[in-house]
Design a protein around this motif. Structure first.
Motif, PDB file in Angstrom:
ATOM      1  N   ARG A  33       0.830  -1.201   0.000  1.00 22.47           N
ATOM      2  CA  ARG A  33       0.000   0.000   0.000  1.00 22.47           C
ATOM      3  C   ARG A  33       0.869   1.257   0.000  1.00 22.47           C
ATOM      4  NH1 ARG A  33      -3.436  -0.582   5.138  1.00 22.47           N
ATOM      5  NH2 ARG A  33      -4.325   1.388   4.395  1.00 22.47           N
ATOM      6  N   LEU A  34       1.931   1.232   0.787  1.00 23.19           N
ATOM      7  CA  LEU A  34       2.858   2.356   0.827  1.00 23.19           C
ATOM      8  C   LEU A  34       3.484   2.582  -0.546  1.00 23.19           C
ATOM      9  CD1 LEU A  34       4.586   4.441   2.439  1.00 23.19           C
ATOM     10  CD2 LEU A  34       6.191   2.571   2.884  1.00 23.19           C
ATOM     11  N   ASN A  35       3.919   1.494  -1.179  1.00 22.73           N
ATOM     12  CA  ASN A  35       4.533   1.587  -2.497  1.00 22.73           C
ATOM     13  C   ASN A  35       3.561   2.205  -3.508  1.00 22.73           C
ATOM     14  OD1 ASN A  35       6.669   0.578  -4.596  1.00 22.73           O
ATOM     15  ND2 ASN A  35       4.705  -0.204  -5.336  1.00 22.73           N
ATOM     16  N   HIS A  36       2.314   1.758  -3.471  1.00 27.62           N
ATOM     17  CA  HIS A  36       1.330   2.289  -4.419  1.00 27.62           C
ATOM     18  C   HIS A  36       1.135   3.789  -4.217  1.00 27.62           C
ATOM     19  CE1 HIS A  36      -2.094   2.238  -7.135  1.00 27.62           C
ATOM     20  NE2 HIS A  36      -2.767   2.931  -6.234  1.00 27.62           N
ATOM     21  N   ALA A  37       1.026   4.209  -2.968  1.00 26.31           N
ATOM     22  CA  ALA A  37       0.843   5.637  -2.686  1.00 26.31           C
ATOM     23  C   ALA A  37       2.050   6.445  -3.148  1.00 26.31           C
ATOM     24  CB  ALA A  37       0.597   5.850  -1.195  1.00 26.31           C
ATOM     25  N   LEU A  38       3.249   5.930  -2.885  1.00 28.31           N
ATOM     26  CA  LEU A  38       4.461   6.657  -3.265  1.00 28.31           C
ATOM     27  C   LEU A  38       4.579   6.799  -4.775  1.00 28.31           C
ATOM     28  CD1 LEU A  38       7.081   5.163  -0.766  1.00 28.31           C
ATOM     29  CD2 LEU A  38       6.076   7.454  -0.716  1.00 28.31           C
ATOM     30  N   THR A  39       4.314   5.732  -5.509  1.00 25.97           N
ATOM     31  CA  THR A  39       4.430   5.806  -6.967  1.00 25.97           C
ATOM     32  C   THR A  39       3.386   6.754  -7.553  1.00 25.97           C
ATOM     33  OG1 THR A  39       3.078   3.797  -7.191  1.00 25.97           O
ATOM     34  CG2 THR A  39       5.473   3.527  -7.209  1.00 25.97           C
ATOM     35  N   GLU A  40       2.208   6.796  -6.951  1.00 28.13           N
ATOM     36  CA  GLU A  40       1.194   7.735  -7.407  1.00 28.13           C
ATOM     37  C   GLU A  40       1.640   9.185  -7.196  1.00 28.13           C
ATOM     38  OE1 GLU A  40      -2.123   7.245  -8.840  1.00 28.13           O
ATOM     39  OE2 GLU A  40      -0.957   5.443  -9.325  1.00 28.13           O
ATOM     40  N   LEU A  41       2.518   9.389  -6.224  1.00 26.44           N
ATOM     41  CA  LEU A  41       3.033  10.726  -5.936  1.00 26.44           C
ATOM     42  C   LEU A  41       4.318  11.032  -6.693  1.00 26.44           C
ATOM     43  CD1 LEU A  41       2.364  10.727  -2.086  1.00 26.44           C
ATOM     44  CD2 LEU A  41       1.221  12.186  -3.780  1.00 26.44           C
ATOM     45  N   GLY A  42       4.760  10.085  -7.540  1.00 24.72           N
ATOM     46  CA  GLY A  42       5.935  10.333  -8.365  1.00 24.72           C
ATOM     47  C   GLY A  42       7.224   9.695  -7.899  1.00 24.72           C
ATOM     48  N   HIS A  43       7.196   9.003  -6.762  1.00 24.88           N
ATOM     49  CA  HIS A  43       8.391   8.305  -6.290  1.00 24.88           C
ATOM     50  C   HIS A  43       8.587   7.033  -7.117  1.00 24.88           C
ATOM     51  CE1 HIS A  43      10.974   5.925  -3.604  1.00 24.88           C
ATOM     52  NE2 HIS A  43      11.280   7.057  -2.986  1.00 24.88           N
TER      53      HIS A  43
END
Length: 245
Positions: A33-43
């Motif tokens: 879940r953390l990974n998904h949120a980060l990638t959505e933010l450009g990480h």
């Protein structure tokens, strides 16, 4: 305040998860879940390798992130395959105990220790200290536990230095401390030893720390002590670790 190194913010980060049981199964799901949120933010996201040589038993169902259909299968394989399919990831399952050669080959920017004994920690701690920049340790007893996030390198990050977790809590690697690692025959017996939601209670602040680390690029707290019987959650401030050096 501890500042996140720039290369943890602008490139994909290797994460090694050791243990996919009570804390580990919850942690791995939270990392997805953390990974998904980060990638959505450009990480660029996380690349997780999960180690665990244990198989799912009936006693694990309900307290850990497994279903009746998973019984007999390797915990790491079940969880990683499920998350890869759900989120479209390329994470890796290693259905073996983490050892020196495995950890050296994998490396990692962050190693997350979700093992259930001081003996296992004591064996892995010197290896992890050489192979990773940051270490997060999660541990619990029947109704309380803790998470500690620290550095394995004197050069990790800027600002206040995070301490090595096993200097903060040396009892975590005390091989002489009494432990009860006998397997449970069923969920009812397992719940006599641990509260149902203790693992979730420990994992939530752990994920909160990682969110602050990646999303906001700094940490003002680097651990927490949780007690489900009293309802208390006590953070471990970065300033406290700095003063104790």
């Amino acid at each position: 305040m501890h500042l996140t190194p720039a290369h943890f913010l602008d490139r994909r980060v290797d994460v090694v998860l050791v243990g996919c049981g009570g804390n580990g199964s919850q942690m791995l799901t939270g990392l997805a879940r953390l990974n998904h949120a980060l990638t959505e933010l450009g990480h660029p996201g996380l690349r997780v390798t999960a180690f665990d040589g244990d198989t799912v038993s009936e006693a694990n169902i309900g307290r850990q992130m497994f279903s009746p259909a998973d019984v007999g299968q390797f915990k790491s394989v079940v969880l990683v395959h499920r998350l890869n399919a759900f989120f479209g990831l390329d994470w890796i399952a290693r259905p073996i105990p983490a050892g020196a050669s495995e950890l050296v080959n994998v490396g990692g920017g962050i190693t997350i220790m979700c093992v259930d004994s001081a003996k296992a920690r004591a064996k892995l701690a010197p290896i992890v200290q050489r192979t990773t920049a940051y270490v997060m340790d999660l541990g619990n007893r029947a109704s309380d536990g803790q998470v500690v996030f620290g550095t394995a390198s004197n050069h990790a990050g800027c600002g206040a230095k995070l301490r090595w977790p096993y200097d903060v809590l040396p009892e975590l690697v005390d091989e002489w401390a009494p432990e009860d690692n006998t397997p449970s025959c069923g969920l009812a017996e397992a719940l006599e030893r641990q509260e149902l939601f203790i693992n979730q209670a420990i994992v939530t602040p752990a994920l909160g720390i990682l969110w602050e680390f990646f999303r906001h690029g700094r940490l003002t707290w680097c651990g927490a002590f949780v007690n489900l019987k009293t309802g208390h959650v006590r953070p471990l401030p970065v300033e406290a670790t700095e003063r104790n050096q």
